[in-house]
Design a protein around this motif. Structure first.
Motif, PDB file in Angstrom:
ATOM      1  N   LEU A 148      22.461  14.824   0.090  1.00 52.63           N
ATOM      2  CA  LEU A 148      21.681  13.631   0.381  1.00 52.63           C
ATOM      3  C   LEU A 148      20.237  13.998   0.715  1.00 52.63           C
ATOM      4  O   LEU A 148      19.983  15.002   1.394  1.00 52.63           O
ATOM      5  N   GLN A 149      19.332  13.176   0.225  1.00 53.93           N
ATOM      6  CA  GLN A 149      17.929  13.314   0.597  1.00 53.93           C
ATOM      7  C   GLN A 149      17.417  11.986   1.145  1.00 53.93           C
ATOM      8  O   GLN A 149      17.973  10.920   0.852  1.00 53.93           O
ATOM      9  N   HIS A 150      16.353  12.070   1.923  1.00 56.10           N
ATOM     10  CA  HIS A 150      15.722  10.871   2.469  1.00 56.10           C
ATOM     11  C   HIS A 150      14.717  10.326   1.463  1.00 56.10           C
ATOM     12  O   HIS A 150      14.033  11.081   0.774  1.00 56.10           O
ATOM     13  N   PHE A 151      14.634   8.998   1.400  1.00 59.63           N
ATOM     14  CA  PHE A 151      13.711   8.347   0.478  1.00 59.63           C
ATOM     15  C   PHE A 151      12.833   7.355   1.241  1.00 59.63           C
ATOM     16  O   PHE A 151      13.309   6.630   2.115  1.00 59.63           O
ATOM     17  N   GLY A 152      11.574   7.356   0.887  1.00 61.84           N
ATOM     18  CA  GLY A 152      10.636   6.391   1.452  1.00 61.84           C
ATOM     19  C   GLY A 152       9.709   5.875   0.371  1.00 61.84           C
ATOM     20  O   GLY A 152       9.667   6.403  -0.747  1.00 61.84           O
ATOM     21  N   TRP A 153       8.969   4.840   0.712  1.00 59.74           N
ATOM     22  CA  TRP A 153       7.985   4.266  -0.202  1.00 59.74           C
ATOM     23  C   TRP A 153       6.629   4.302   0.495  1.00 59.74           C
ATOM     24  O   TRP A 153       6.498   3.825   1.622  1.00 59.74           O
ATOM     25  N   PHE A 154       5.652   4.885  -0.164  1.00 55.63           N
ATOM     26  CA  PHE A 154       4.297   4.919   0.375  1.00 55.63           C
ATOM     27  C   PHE A 154       3.491   3.814  -0.295  1.00 55.63           C
ATOM     28  O   PHE A 154       3.203   3.881  -1.489  1.00 55.63           O
ATOM     29  N   LEU A 155       3.149   2.789   0.489  1.00 51.51           N
ATOM     30  CA  LEU A 155       2.410   1.644  -0.021  1.00 51.51           C
ATOM     31  C   LEU A 155       0.939   2.050  -0.117  1.00 51.51           C
ATOM     32  O   LEU A 155       0.156   1.922   0.822  1.00 51.51           O
ATOM     33  N   ALA A 156       0.580   2.582  -1.305  1.00 49.65           N
ATOM     34  CA  ALA A 156      -0.680   3.289  -1.447  1.00 49.65           C
ATOM     35  C   ALA A 156      -1.899   2.383  -1.357  1.00 49.65           C
ATOM     36  O   ALA A 156      -2.964   2.828  -0.952  1.00 49.65           O
ATOM     37  N   ARG A 157      -1.774   1.138  -1.756  1.00 45.69           N
ATOM     38  CA  ARG A 157      -2.932   0.239  -1.694  1.00 45.69           C
ATOM     39  C   ARG A 157      -3.131  -0.325  -0.299  1.00 45.69           C
ATOM     40  O   ARG A 157      -4.157  -0.940  -0.002  1.00 45.69           O
ATOM     41  N   GLY A 158      -2.182  -0.135   0.592  1.00 42.24           N
ATOM     42  CA  GLY A 158      -2.255  -0.768   1.893  1.00 42.24           C
ATOM     43  C   GLY A 158      -1.987  -2.256   1.780  1.00 42.24           C
ATOM     44  O   GLY A 158      -1.505  -2.761   0.769  1.00 42.24           O
ATOM     45  N   PHE A 159      -2.301  -2.967   2.830  1.00 42.57           N
ATOM     46  CA  PHE A 159      -2.107  -4.421   2.886  1.00 42.57           C
ATOM     47  C   PHE A 159      -3.312  -5.055   2.184  1.00 42.57           C
ATOM     48  O   PHE A 159      -4.208  -5.591   2.816  1.00 42.57           O
ATOM     49  N   GLY A 160      -3.311  -4.917   0.848  1.00 41.25           N
ATOM     50  CA  GLY A 160      -4.461  -5.334   0.057  1.00 41.25           C
ATOM     51  C   GLY A 160      -4.060  -6.112  -1.182  1.00 41.25           C
ATOM     52  O   GLY A 160      -2.931  -6.592  -1.284  1.00 41.25           O
ATOM     53  N   PRO A 161      -4.962  -6.239  -2.166  1.00 36.98           N
ATOM     54  CA  PRO A 161      -4.735  -7.122  -3.334  1.00 36.98           C
ATOM     55  C   PRO A 161      -3.726  -6.560  -4.335  1.00 36.98           C
ATOM     56  O   PRO A 161      -4.089  -6.014  -5.372  1.00 36.98           O
ATOM     57  N   HIS A 162      -2.467  -6.700  -4.029  1.00 37.22           N
ATOM     58  CA  HIS A 162      -1.415  -6.165  -4.889  1.00 37.22           C
ATOM     59  C   HIS A 162      -1.361  -6.897  -6.221  1.00 37.22           C
ATOM     60  O   HIS A 162      -1.422  -8.118  -6.277  1.00 37.22           O
ATOM     61  N   GLY A 163      -1.259  -6.101  -7.278  1.00 41.78           N
ATOM     62  CA  GLY A 163      -1.247  -6.651  -8.615  1.00 41.78           C
ATOM     63  C   GLY A 163      -2.613  -6.682  -9.267  1.00 41.78           C
ATOM     64  O   GLY A 163      -2.716  -6.858 -10.487  1.00 41.78           O
TER      65      GLY A 163
END
Length: 437
Positions: free
Chosen positions: A4-19
């Motif tokens: 087993l490995q740990h998984f995460g998500w790095f929200l690279a844009r931050g709390f910004g204009p997604h899309g």
């Protein structure tokens, strides 16, 4: 051997204009409202991810680079990720949420109280990605900007102070005895007087103790001072390094040595390497994408330069592509790790064109030259990292539902069939799940 490995998500844009800049902008999600992020957080939890880290930079940058950062929304606008966190907690039950925080932006007592509140509200699922960005210092005071190492010194004092406040309620201070009517024993609270180089404050903290551990500390620094900070303080290290066996083992060795030098065990820190895969439906499609990127146009190089300029807070777009990069253009606020990521393995006299082209070209997962491939090929890569002792990976990208599903729809079943990705969570919040294996 598969593990087993740990998984995460790095929200690279931050709390910004997604899309922004992508066709899926037409899904009409509103990036300023919580629904987009809540949808994606629920998907990450269903997938068995440990945590989502929300990047942030409180500043739009220097006067010279503001237009560059906002024109294509690379570096801003960004809203405060700490205030997004409660909405993600409300949408999930197990996922850890890790907003980025800057010690320059809030005093230790205020920060300790806010973080303690979120830790309780979330069922002990808060993490803190502690960064030492000094480029935003002018927004918080008129004091001279700190240098790289001094900023880490301040961050260490800030975090030490916060932990002292979290622990200012001694054993037995919280009574909660209905029969006697006693809620707390004030004689067991510590005044926590702190008079340091950067901060002065008194406690005790006006927040009750934690039942399932303190917020998890995440750090991204790759410099010598950054690694020593991680060794002393961090539960998770956000790692950037070439993904060959020698580099992985060398990087992990540095983190483990830093932890042991601070009197901790090597496995007190989970090291998660950040990867941004490009997953496609077939090996043939992967080969086509890689071949198409082999000879990037000047337009493609300028696009890379724009993003690098935003990340480095240094305008590269006006430089001569055919001259070597003059490193003296970078101020003290630019980390050595960021510069090294731009330069890569090239020598000092390599022209800027060569450096940017290396970032524009794509490579194949299959041969280790890059991250384009099928979900099965990416699973092969993650499994290989595990055989080298790796703790897990952070997938890097927007937290847009389209991005998340493109990355995970085919990948999650494959990882679970191979025994790499967790099927269920344990009780006790983020810290418990990080320690579960």
């Amino acid at each position: 051997m598969t593990r087993l490995q740990h998984f995460g998500w790095f929200l690279a844009r931050g709390f910004g204009p997604h899309g922004w800049g992508h066709p899926y902008l037409r899904w009409n999600h509103r990036w300023t409202e919580p629904g987009l992020y809540q949808d994606s957080a629920r998907t990450l939890e269903q997938a068995g991810f440990d945590l989502v880290i929300i990047e942030d930079a409180p500043s739009l940058g220097s006067a010279e680079t503001i237009d560059l950062r906002v024109r294509h929304a690379f570096g801003g606008p960004k809203h405060d990720p700490l205030l997004l966190a409660p909405y993600l907690f409300a949408a999930t039950q197990h996922l850890g949420v890790v907003p980025t925080v800057n010690p320059a932006a809030s005093l230790p007592y205020t920060a300790a109280r806010q973080f303690a509140t979120l830790q309780h509200l979330s069922g002990h699922r808060l993490g803190l990605n502690v960064v030492t960005d000094t480029g935003s210092a002018r927004h918080f005071s008129t004091a001279p900007q700190l240098g790289h190492d001094a900023a880490y010194d301040r961050a260490e004092e800030w975090l030490d102070g916060i932990r002292q406040l979290w622990r200012s309620w001694g054993d037995g201070a919280l009574v909660v005895d209905e029969e006697s009517g006693v809620y707390a024993d004030g004689t067991k609270l510590d005044a926590t007087p702190h008079r340091g180089e950067y901060f002065g404050f008194d406690g005790p903290l006006n927040a009750v103790p934690f039942t399932d551990g303190e917020p998890a500390i995440v750090s991204p620094g790759g410099s010598g001072r950054g690694l020593s900070f991680a060794g002393r303080n961090s539960d998770v290290q956000l790692a950037l390094a070439p993904l060959d066996e020698a580099s992985i083992r060398a990087y992990r060795g540095k983190i483990h040595a830093a932890a042991e030098a601070a009197g901790r065990a090597a496995d007190d820190i989970k090291i998660l390497f950040a990867i941004q895969p490009v997953l496609v439906s077939s090996p043939e499609e992967a080969d086509r994408l890689v071949a198409a990127s082999a000879d990037p146009s000047d337009e493609a190089l300028v696009a890379v330069a724009r993003k690098q300029s935003s990340d480095l807070e240094t305008d590269l777009t006006g430089l001569d592509l055919d001259r070597p990069l003059d490193r003296s253009i970078f101020g003290e606020h630019v980390s050595e790790g960021s510069i090294k990521r731009l330069v890569g393995a090239h020598d000092a006299d390599a022209p800027l064109r060569t450096l940017l082209a290396a970032h524009a070209r794509l490579g194949r997962l299959r041969d280790g030259s890059g991250f384009v491939g099928t979900a099965d090929e990416f699973a092969d890569r993650i499994e290989e990292l595990g055989t080298w002792g790796n703790d897990g990976v952070l997938l890097w990208g927007d937290l847009h539902p389209v991005t998340v599903h493109r990355a995970l729809d085919d990948l999650v079943p494959i990882l679970r069939r191979r025994g790499i990705l967790r099927e269920e969570y344990v009780d006790g919040g983020l810290q418990a799940n990080l320690r579960a294996f």
